[in-house]
Design a protein around this motif. Structure first.
Motif, PDB file in Angstrom:
ATOM      1  N   LEU A 137       5.465   4.049  -1.092  1.00 45.60           N
ATOM      2  CA  LEU A 137       6.610   3.239  -0.684  1.00 45.60           C
ATOM      3  C   LEU A 137       6.326   1.759  -0.884  1.00 45.60           C
ATOM      4  O   LEU A 137       7.165   1.021  -1.415  1.00 45.60           O
ATOM      5  N   GLY A 138       5.151   1.318  -0.472  1.00 44.24           N
ATOM      6  CA  GLY A 138       4.798  -0.086  -0.604  1.00 44.24           C
ATOM      7  C   GLY A 138       4.736  -0.528  -2.055  1.00 44.24           C
ATOM      8  O   GLY A 138       5.232  -1.598  -2.414  1.00 44.24           O
ATOM      9  N   ASN A 139       4.133   0.301  -2.907  1.00 41.90           N
ATOM     10  CA  ASN A 139       4.042  -0.046  -4.314  1.00 41.90           C
ATOM     11  C   ASN A 139       5.408  -0.051  -4.987  1.00 41.90           C
ATOM     12  O   ASN A 139       5.685  -0.895  -5.840  1.00 41.90           O
ATOM     13  N   PHE A 140       6.264   0.883  -4.596  1.00 45.27           N
ATOM     14  CA  PHE A 140       7.614   0.886  -5.149  1.00 45.27           C
ATOM     15  C   PHE A 140       8.329  -0.418  -4.797  1.00 45.27           C
ATOM     16  O   PHE A 140       8.967  -1.041  -5.658  1.00 45.27           O
ATOM     17  N   GLN A 141       8.228  -0.839  -3.546  1.00 43.48           N
ATOM     18  CA  GLN A 141       8.863  -2.092  -3.133  1.00 43.48           C
ATOM     19  C   GLN A 141       8.257  -3.285  -3.862  1.00 43.48           C
ATOM     20  O   GLN A 141       8.965  -4.237  -4.216  1.00 43.48           O
ATOM     21  N   GLY A 142       6.933  -3.234  -4.067  1.00 45.25           N
ATOM     22  CA  GLY A 142       6.274  -4.317  -4.782  1.00 45.25           C
ATOM     23  C   GLY A 142       6.784  -4.446  -6.203  1.00 45.25           C
ATOM     24  O   GLY A 142       7.081  -5.547  -6.683  1.00 45.25           O
ATOM     25  N   HIS A 143       6.918  -3.316  -6.890  1.00 51.84           N
ATOM     26  CA  HIS A 143       7.428  -3.336  -8.260  1.00 51.84           C
ATOM     27  C   HIS A 143       8.880  -3.796  -8.285  1.00 51.84           C
ATOM     28  O   HIS A 143       9.286  -4.579  -9.162  1.00 51.84           O
ATOM     29  N   ASP A 144       9.669  -3.332  -7.333  1.00 54.62           N
ATOM     30  CA  ASP A 144      11.080  -3.696  -7.286  1.00 54.62           C
ATOM     31  C   ASP A 144      11.243  -5.191  -7.023  1.00 54.62           C
ATOM     32  O   ASP A 144      12.104  -5.846  -7.616  1.00 54.62           O
ATOM     33  N   LEU A 145      10.414  -5.731  -6.146  1.00 56.00           N
ATOM     34  CA  LEU A 145      10.492  -7.164  -5.849  1.00 56.00           C
ATOM     35  C   LEU A 145      10.097  -8.001  -7.064  1.00 56.00           C
ATOM     36  O   LEU A 145      10.688  -9.049  -7.328  1.00 56.00           O
ATOM     37  N   LEU A 146       9.114  -7.524  -7.826  1.00 55.91           N
ATOM     38  CA  LEU A 146       8.740  -8.236  -9.046  1.00 55.91           C
ATOM     39  C   LEU A 146       9.919  -8.271 -10.025  1.00 55.91           C
ATOM     40  O   LEU A 146      10.164  -9.299 -10.672  1.00 55.91           O
ATOM     41  N   ALA A 147      10.632  -7.165 -10.125  1.00 56.46           N
ATOM     42  CA  ALA A 147      11.800  -7.126 -11.008  1.00 56.46           C
ATOM     43  C   ALA A 147      12.864  -8.109 -10.532  1.00 56.46           C
ATOM     44  O   ALA A 147      13.503  -8.801 -11.353  1.00 56.46           O
ATOM     45  N   SER A 168       0.845  -1.198   0.000  1.00 55.92           N
ATOM     46  CA  SER A 168       0.000   0.000   0.000  1.00 55.92           C
ATOM     47  C   SER A 168       0.877   1.244   0.000  1.00 55.92           C
ATOM     48  O   SER A 168       2.012   1.227   0.474  1.00 55.92           O
ATOM     49  N   GLY A 169       0.345   2.343  -0.539  1.00 54.41           N
ATOM     50  CA  GLY A 169       1.054   3.616  -0.555  1.00 54.41           C
ATOM     51  C   GLY A 169       2.175   3.648  -1.578  1.00 54.41           C
ATOM     52  O   GLY A 169       2.497   2.648  -2.230  1.00 54.41           O
ATOM     53  N   ARG A 200      -1.774  -8.321  -5.089  1.00 49.10           N
ATOM     54  CA  ARG A 200      -3.156  -7.832  -5.118  1.00 49.10           C
ATOM     55  C   ARG A 200      -3.259  -6.405  -5.618  1.00 49.10           C
ATOM     56  O   ARG A 200      -4.124  -6.071  -6.401  1.00 49.10           O
ATOM     57  N   LYS A 201      -2.374  -5.545  -5.148  1.00 48.82           N
ATOM     58  CA  LYS A 201      -2.387  -4.152  -5.589  1.00 48.82           C
ATOM     59  C   LYS A 201      -1.162  -3.911  -6.446  1.00 48.82           C
ATOM     60  O   LYS A 201      -0.049  -4.215  -6.060  1.00 48.82           O
ATOM     61  N   TRP A 202      -1.408  -3.355  -7.598  1.00 51.94           N
ATOM     62  CA  TRP A 202      -0.315  -3.150  -8.538  1.00 51.94           C
ATOM     63  C   TRP A 202      -0.562  -1.866  -9.298  1.00 51.94           C
ATOM     64  O   TRP A 202      -1.088  -1.861 -10.393  1.00 51.94           O
ATOM     65  N   VAL A 203      -0.222  -0.746  -8.677  1.00 54.89           N
ATOM     66  CA  VAL A 203      -0.536   0.560  -9.241  1.00 54.89           C
ATOM     67  C   VAL A 203       0.708   1.440  -9.246  1.00 54.89           C
ATOM     68  O   VAL A 203       1.762   1.086  -8.716  1.00 54.89           O
ATOM     69  N   LEU A 204       0.569   2.584  -9.856  1.00 55.54           N
ATOM     70  CA  LEU A 204       1.598   3.616  -9.876  1.00 55.54           C
ATOM     71  C   LEU A 204       2.932   3.149 -10.455  1.00 55.54           C
ATOM     72  O   LEU A 204       4.003   3.462  -9.929  1.00 55.54           O
ATOM     73  N   PRO A 205       2.927   2.373 -11.578  1.00 60.90           N
ATOM     74  CA  PRO A 205       4.201   1.954 -12.154  1.00 60.90           C
ATOM     75  C   PRO A 205       5.016   3.117 -12.694  1.00 60.90           C
ATOM     76  O   PRO A 205       6.241   3.030 -12.760  1.00 60.90           O
ATOM     77  N   VAL A 206       4.358   4.239 -13.080  1.00 58.13           N
ATOM     78  CA  VAL A 206       5.091   5.396 -13.595  1.00 58.13           C
ATOM     79  C   VAL A 206       5.931   6.017 -12.472  1.00 58.13           C
ATOM     80  O   VAL A 206       7.090   6.391 -12.677  1.00 58.13           O
ATOM     81  N   PHE A 207       5.359   6.112 -11.274  1.00 55.03           N
ATOM     82  CA  PHE A 207       6.119   6.623 -10.126  1.00 55.03           C
ATOM     83  C   PHE A 207       7.344   5.758  -9.884  1.00 55.03           C
ATOM     84  O   PHE A 207       8.463   6.265  -9.708  1.00 55.03           O
ATOM     85  N   SER A 208       7.162   4.449  -9.871  1.00 55.57           N
ATOM     86  CA  SER A 208       8.284   3.539  -9.658  1.00 55.57           C
ATOM     87  C   SER A 208       9.328   3.684 -10.748  1.00 55.57           C
ATOM     88  O   SER A 208      10.527   3.659 -10.482  1.00 55.57           O
ATOM     89  N   THR A 259       6.393 -11.956   2.817  1.00 54.59           N
ATOM     90  CA  THR A 259       7.133 -11.161   3.781  1.00 54.59           C
ATOM     91  C   THR A 259       6.515  -9.771   3.885  1.00 54.59           C
ATOM     92  O   THR A 259       5.508  -9.475   3.234  1.00 54.59           O
ATOM     93  N   ARG A 260       7.128  -8.899   4.675  1.00 61.18           N
ATOM     94  CA  ARG A 260       6.595  -7.564   4.916  1.00 61.18           C
ATOM     95  C   ARG A 260       7.431  -6.510   4.195  1.00 61.18           C
ATOM     96  O   ARG A 260       8.639  -6.666   4.050  1.00 61.18           O
ATOM     97  N   THR A 261       6.774  -5.440   3.796  1.00 63.74           N
ATOM     98  CA  THR A 261       7.498  -4.298   3.227  1.00 63.74           C
ATOM     99  C   THR A 261       8.170  -3.512   4.347  1.00 63.74           C
ATOM    100  O   THR A 261       7.761  -3.577   5.508  1.00 63.74           O
ATOM    101  N   GLU A 262       9.209  -2.784   3.983  1.00 60.70           N
ATOM    102  CA  GLU A 262       9.832  -1.873   4.938  1.00 60.70           C
ATOM    103  C   GLU A 262       8.924  -0.647   5.111  1.00 60.70           C
ATOM    104  O   GLU A 262       8.250  -0.222   4.172  1.00 60.70           O
TER     105      GLU A 262
END
Length: 377
Positions: A173-183, A170-171, A339-347, A255-258
């Protein structure tokens, strides 16, 4: 200026080539389907922890729910000088689950890496033929060991890497970490797909106890605080041991996001500081290509903003990178189904700056983690 522009575009091309290879490899690893196969492998789950009283209950409960014969697995938890009530939590949990074989040890520091020391402390008393590591801030799926058992028996692998995802995103920071982990998932699986494995995650990592001993454990890299997973993988690859990737949602550890950018940067410095000690040429090539490609994007942006180059020389490569990274994330997301996968442009905008910053800070080697200050160099 023309020479600099050519160099930057060349660096970016290196990034495109390496990411394309890994994206191709991602598709070459088939998804593993779990069948009803008799449990035969014995496992020892090793969990090093420090000040994890907030996270341990969820992990321990998920382990208690594992669908695997109790006599065929055990858990060894190694406390690395916790200052909270983590040990009390473990004692209470162990009393409530008497059918589980659970051991709590105090870590004995012998090297520059507490986590490697903790794993090395547990392995000599492990009764399982296979060691499985995870982290205290994780939860494991109910069919985790069943999937590992079937994969091991069907592929004859001696070391197995598995997928990791975030349990909540979420948020910004969370979405950035989610995108980075997918990479990172793509890079990990892609390496296995092109038969050049170079990455794995200790939160979901398994290997024969015998193989660990044959490889000499962590000898040779125990001065590095991190790398209990990657360095061991590189050793196994160099020794021509059969390694495999368990591409299955049945084996997906969460796991958990920072919770802050500062903690995230420190985490990534901890990960990145081991890069200089890699003995795997492909791992070094990928790390260099990622750094140079992202640095090129930043410099092209600076040159375009200062009107020293035409703006298309930045927009073109940035657009290509965005599409490649987006395709990579979509491919990896088919496995983890975030589940949530948004804001890829920000990332996409933050990622080059974040990557280059972490790489430069990793060279310095100073960071804070788990209440301790480290210098990896």
């Amino acid at each position: 200026m023309e020479a600099l522009l050519i160099i930057l575009l060349f660096y970016f091309l290196l990034y495109v080539v390496q990411m394309s290879r890994l994206a191709y490899g991602l598709g070459r690893v088939p998804e593993f389907e779990l069948r009803d196969e008799a449990p035969a492998t014995t496992f020892t789950i090793v969990v090093p922890f420090r000040n994890e009283s907030r996270n341990l209950p969820a992990l321990l409960e998920s382990i208690a729910q594992l669908d695997y014969p109790r006599k065929r697995f055990e858990i060894i938890l190694v406390d690395d000088g916790s200052q909270d009530d983590g040990q009390s939590l473990v004692y209470r949990w162990r009393m409530q689950h008497g059918s589980l074989q659970a051991t709590l040890l105090e870590n004995i520091r012998r090297s520059g890496s507490p986590k490697k020391d903790a794993i090395s402390r547990a392995i000599p008393i492990a009764t399982g033929d296979w060691i499985v590591t995870t982290d205290a801030d994780c939860t494991v799926p109910v069919n985790w060991l069943r999937a590992l058992n079937q994969f091991i028996r069907s592929t004859q692998s001696r070391m197995v890497a598995g997928p990791v995802s975030f349990n909540k995103v979420s948020g910004l920071l969370g979405n950035f970490q989610g995108h980075d982990l997918l990479a990172m998932q793509d890079a990990t699986i892609g390496g296995f797909g092109i038969e050049m494995p170079f990455m794995c995650n200790g939160a979901n990592f398994a290997y024969e106890k015998k193989l660990f001993q044959e490889l000499g454990g962590f000898t040779g890299n125990d001065n590095k605080p991190g790398g209990d997973d990657v360095f061991l993988l590189h050793k196994a690859v160099e020794a021509d041991a059969k390694v495999g990737y368990l591409k299955s949602r049945e084996a997906l550890v969460q796991t958990r996001t920072e919770k802050s950018w500062k903690r995230l940067v420190n985490q990534r410095i901890r990960w990145g500081s081991k890069t200089g000690a890699y003995q795997n040429d492909f791992a070094e090539d990928v790390a260099l290509a990622v750094f140079l490609g992202n640095a090129a994007i930043i410099l092209l942006a600076v040159l375009a903003l200062s009107q020293q180059i035409h703006w298309m020389f930045f927009v073109g490569p940035f657009g290509v990178k965005f599409l490649i990274d987006l395709g990579i994330m979509i491919g990896a997301n088919k496995l983890v189904r975030q589940r949530k996968w948004v804001l890829p442009v920000f990332s996409a905008m933050v990622h080059p700056i974040f990557t280059v910053l972490v790489a430069l800070l990793s060279v310095r080697g100073k960071y804070s983690w788990k209440g301790r200050k480290w210098r990896s160099n």
